[in-house]
Write an enzyme that holds these catalytic residues in place. Structure first.
Site: not given
Ligand code: F6P
Length: 323
Positions: A11, A128, A126, A130, A72, A172, A103
């Protein structure tokens, strides 16, 4: 190392362009050649590789998205795909890679090293946030600010109508966007994957707020923490409280990067290029990140081993302040 490639993968995130610019200009200043690879690993497999100069990164520092485009790439998860990528690097004379992504992109970079000894440095990009080894990823700060401005707008209209709203944000597996935007935006309830709150408790909180005269509520929901429509239906059925839903979606991923993301981009880029420049053996296999405001680097394997971001403190503050 004298020649590097740069790609963005997964992303997109605001700040990726600022980072591309910094990598290109800093590497050129160190007398390295820099190649831009289009559409992440897909471009590496297909040979979409072009040499870059200072001018190729003019006028991009302020732009969201990524001028290198991103994808992706399923094929890259196969040994055959990686073999093509490694072959193209040889053909173009690219010694190592800067991989800006999350990741999945980093796992691809590590696999490429494990299978074909292609060195690389991963830069966390990213929205996120994360990745547990780093306090922040590129794009997170901008995304949270975008969510905050949406919450501000929603508040105006929700307060005017005494309505509640479930605002679904991205994330997510990681609730950082929801948690940071929820705390900074004064959301009444924060729902994140790391802390599941039973629906009964959510309904009870809203009833208590109603009894206190608080008729407008913002519930911020990370996409991985539940289904907005189901939560909405249950709340209406159980409490009778009128509630709307708003999914912010990809709006969160675009936009001009914040000051924090641009500065982070420059700092991470410089460390990444330094690592590749110093790598005479062509064995570097690392990620860069930020911990306690210091730029760090560590092996992919060590970064993957870290799992807990640990924002317990922020979550607890939010619970006290938002009720
Ligand atoms: O990983 C970044 C992210 O924005 C996630 O928060 C979100 O779940 C996902 O990408 C959306 O992906 P896509 O662009 O494929 O819809």
């Amino acid at each position: 190392m004298r020649s590097i490639g740069i790609l963005t993968s997964g992303g997109d995130a605001p700040g990726m362009n600022a980072c591309i610019r910094a990598v290109v200009r800093y590497a050129l200043q160190k007398d390295m050649r820099v190649y831009g690879i289009e559409k992440g690993y897909e471009g590496l497999i297909n040979g979409n590789i072009k040499e870059m100069d200072r001018r190729s990164v003019s006028d991009i520092i302020q732009r969201g998205g990524t001028v290198l485009k991103t994808a992706r790439c399923k094929e890259f998860t196969t040994v055959e795909g990686m073999k093509k990528a490694a072959y193209n690097m040889k053909v173009f004379g690219v010694d190592g890679l800067v991989v800006i992504g999350g990741d999945g992109s980093f796992r691809g970079a590590k696999d490429l090293f494990d299978n074909f000894k292609v060195p690389s440095v991963g830069i966390p990009g990213t929205i996120d946030n994360d990745l547990a080894y780093t306090d922040y990823t590129l794009g997170f700060d901008t995304a949270v600010n975008t969510v905050l401005s949406a919450i501000n707008n929603l508040r105006d209209t929700m307060t005017s109508h005494d309505l509640a709203n479930i605002v679904e944000v991205m994330g997510r597996h990681c609730g950082d966007i929801a948690l940071f935007a929820g705390l900074a935006g004064g959301a009444e309830i924060i729902l994140i994957p790391e802390k599941k709150i039973p629906i009964d408790e959510i309904c009870e909180n809203l009833r208590v707020n109603q009894a206190k005269g608080k008729l407008s509520n913002i519930i911020i929901l990370a996409e991985g923490a539940g289904n907005a429509e189901e939560i909405q239906e249950t709340i209406i059925k159980e409490t009778g409280i009128q509630i709307r839903t708003t999914r912010l979606g990809h709006i969160q991923r675009g936009g001009t990067p914040s000051m924090a993301d641009r500065i982070l981009a420059a700092r991470l880029a410089v460390r990444a290029v330094d690592l590749l420049h110093a790598d005479k053996e062509k064995t570097v296999n690392k990620v860069v990140g930020i911990k306690n405001n210091k730029i760090i680097d560590e092996d992919y394997a060590d970064a993957f081993a870290k799992t807990n971001k640990g924002h317990e403190d922020l979550y607890n503050i939010a619970k006290i302040l938002c009720s």
